[in-house]
Write an enzyme that holds these catalytic residues in place. Sequence first.
Site, PDB file in Angstrom:
ATOM      1  N   GLY A 129      -9.753   3.954  -6.099  1.00 10.13           N
ATOM      2  CA  GLY A 129      -8.405   3.403  -6.260  1.00 10.13           C
ATOM      3  C   GLY A 129      -7.384   4.027  -5.326  1.00 10.13           C
ATOM      4  O   GLY A 129      -7.669   4.329  -4.157  1.00 10.13           O
ATOM      5  N   VAL A 130      -6.200   4.250  -5.855  1.00 14.51           N
ATOM      6  CA  VAL A 130      -5.114   4.775  -5.026  1.00 14.51           C
ATOM      7  C   VAL A 130      -5.417   6.214  -4.578  1.00 14.51           C
ATOM      8  O   VAL A 130      -5.030   6.634  -3.478  1.00 14.51           O
ATOM      9  CB  VAL A 130      -3.752   4.645  -5.771  1.00 14.51           C
ATOM     10  CG1 VAL A 130      -3.640   5.565  -6.964  1.00 14.51           C
ATOM     11  CG2 VAL A 130      -2.595   4.839  -4.815  1.00 14.51           C
ATOM     12  N   ASP A 131      -6.133   6.961  -5.404  1.00 14.27           N
ATOM     13  CA  ASP A 131      -6.527   8.333  -5.071  1.00 14.27           C
ATOM     14  C   ASP A 131      -7.389   8.335  -3.787  1.00 14.27           C
ATOM     15  O   ASP A 131      -7.125   9.103  -2.845  1.00 14.27           O
ATOM     16  CB  ASP A 131      -7.314   8.888  -6.269  1.00 14.27           C
ATOM     17  CG  ASP A 131      -7.515  10.388  -6.230  1.00 14.27           C
ATOM     18  OD1 ASP A 131      -6.943  11.043  -5.358  1.00 14.27           O
ATOM     19  OD2 ASP A 131      -8.261  10.896  -7.103  1.00 14.27           O
ATOM     20  N   ASP A 181       0.836  -1.197   0.000  1.00 12.62           N
ATOM     21  CA  ASP A 181       0.000   0.000   0.000  1.00 12.62           C
ATOM     22  C   ASP A 181       0.880   1.259   0.000  1.00 12.62           C
ATOM     23  O   ASP A 181       1.682   1.452   0.919  1.00 12.62           O
ATOM     24  CB  ASP A 181      -0.856  -0.052   1.284  1.00 12.62           C
ATOM     25  CG  ASP A 181      -1.878   1.054   1.352  1.00 12.62           C
ATOM     26  OD1 ASP A 181      -1.764   2.042   0.611  1.00 12.62           O
ATOM     27  OD2 ASP A 181      -2.807   0.917   2.184  1.00 12.62           O
ATOM     28  N   SER A 195      -2.574   4.789 -14.137  1.00 14.11           N
ATOM     29  CA  SER A 195      -3.499   4.469 -15.250  1.00 14.11           C
ATOM     30  C   SER A 195      -3.841   2.986 -15.420  1.00 14.11           C
ATOM     31  O   SER A 195      -4.641   2.653 -16.289  1.00 14.11           O
ATOM     32  CB  SER A 195      -2.988   4.999 -16.606  1.00 14.11           C
ATOM     33  OG  SER A 195      -3.219   6.381 -16.737  1.00 14.11           O
TER      34      SER A 195
HETATM   35  N1  AR6 Z   1      -1.417   1.632  -2.961  1.00 11.02           N
HETATM   36  C1  AR6 Z   1      -0.763   1.421  -4.123  1.00 11.02           C
HETATM   37  N2  AR6 Z   1      -1.377   1.156  -5.296  1.00 11.02           N
HETATM   38  C2  AR6 Z   1      -2.734   1.117  -5.268  1.00 11.02           C
HETATM   39  C3  AR6 Z   1      -3.501   1.345  -4.108  1.00 11.02           C
HETATM   40  C4  AR6 Z   1      -2.772   1.611  -2.907  1.00 11.02           C
HETATM   41  N3  AR6 Z   1      -3.394   1.848  -1.746  1.00 11.02           N
HETATM   42  N4  AR6 Z   1      -4.816   1.226  -4.430  1.00 11.02           N
HETATM   43  C5  AR6 Z   1      -4.876   0.920  -5.742  1.00 11.02           C
HETATM   44  N5  AR6 Z   1      -3.619   0.846  -6.260  1.00 11.02           N
HETATM   45  P1  AR6 Z   1      -6.208   3.435  -9.962  1.00 11.02           P
HETATM   46  P2  AR6 Z   1      -5.905   4.952 -12.480  1.00 11.02           P
HETATM   47  C6  AR6 Z   1      -3.164   0.547  -7.636  1.00 11.02           C
HETATM   48  O1  AR6 Z   1      -7.505   2.899 -10.406  1.00 11.02           O
HETATM   49  O2  AR6 Z   1      -6.039   3.724 -13.285  1.00 11.02           O
HETATM   50  C7  AR6 Z   1      -9.379   7.300  -9.351  1.00 11.02           C
HETATM   51  O3  AR6 Z   1     -10.768   7.292  -9.175  1.00 11.02           O
HETATM   52  C8  AR6 Z   1      -4.100  -0.236  -8.514  1.00 11.02           C
HETATM   53  O4  AR6 Z   1      -3.986  -1.636  -8.242  1.00 11.02           O
HETATM   54  O5  AR6 Z   1      -6.069   3.904  -8.571  1.00 11.02           O
HETATM   55  O6  AR6 Z   1      -4.795   5.920 -12.820  1.00 11.02           O
HETATM   56  C9  AR6 Z   1      -8.858   8.661  -9.776  1.00 11.02           C
HETATM   57  O7  AR6 Z   1      -9.560   9.709  -9.122  1.00 11.02           O
HETATM   58  C10 AR6 Z   1      -3.554   0.091  -9.905  1.00 11.02           C
HETATM   59  O8  AR6 Z   1      -2.479  -0.784 -10.255  1.00 11.02           O
HETATM   60  O9  AR6 Z   1      -5.748   4.707 -10.906  1.00 11.02           O
HETATM   61  C11 AR6 Z   1      -9.095   8.661 -11.245  1.00 11.02           C
HETATM   62  O10 AR6 Z   1     -10.427   9.005 -11.558  1.00 11.02           O
HETATM   63  C12 AR6 Z   1      -2.965   1.504  -9.723  1.00 11.02           C
HETATM   64  O11 AR6 Z   1      -2.980   1.760  -8.310  1.00 11.02           O
HETATM   65  C13 AR6 Z   1      -8.848   7.235 -11.646  1.00 11.02           C
HETATM   66  O12 AR6 Z   1      -9.078   6.461 -10.478  1.00 11.02           O
HETATM   67  C14 AR6 Z   1      -3.735   2.579 -10.412  1.00 11.02           C
HETATM   68  O13 AR6 Z   1      -5.138   2.325 -10.293  1.00 11.02           O
HETATM   69  C15 AR6 Z   1      -7.415   7.008 -12.057  1.00 11.02           C
HETATM   70  O14 AR6 Z   1      -7.283   5.710 -12.565  1.00 11.02           O
END
Ligand code: AR6
Length: 174
Positions: free
Chosen positions: A36-38, A14, A121
Amino acid sequence: MNKYSKRIELFMGDITEQKVDAVVNAANTSLLGGGGVDGAIHDAAGPALLDECRTIGGCPVGAARITKGYQLPAKHVIHTVGPVWRGGEHGEPELLRNAYKSSLELAKKHGIKTLAFPNISTGIYRFPKHRAARLAIETVKSFLDRNSLPKKVIFVCYDEENYYIYKEYIESNL
Ligand code: AR6
């Protein structure tokens, strides 16, 4: 051992737990939070992060903005916006490269020594994981070749699939 072995690390877990100078957030253009991560970064940092984000006024795809880290162990958050994958013919690779480059430039400008990236992404935005990993690693290596800051970049993979993709590319020294 390759020449990057001291400056590039791979970690499965994480990103909100990383004790670094800055963690990168895979945000959207509003910078007002999401899933997600955001979502995880905003939850862990607390509501003051959203308050600061509101003052920024958004961020274009491929650009980056910096805030404080608030309740995170990381001192700063660098918010970047990757592209939504729409088949690959809409400039997605260039935009993803720009998201990494802009984050690295901003880190350098702020004297950040340790920087952790999520796999921008590759979640909700559906960018193919192999292609994204290759592009991320190439962009980071080329930046580190030309700059002494950040000293260390950590690729934080939350899912096992990304972790093994990154491991293979990093170890094969592409
Ligand atoms: N720590 C590290 N990586 C993570 C975590 C965490 N706690 N949680 C998820 N991931 P995503 P995107 C990974 O969907 O595709 C949001 O709503 C996850 O497994 O977070 O760039 C934003 O506001 C994946 O490999 O970001 C945007 O609207 C990676 O983070 C949209 O999502 C990216 O997944 C951005 O989409």
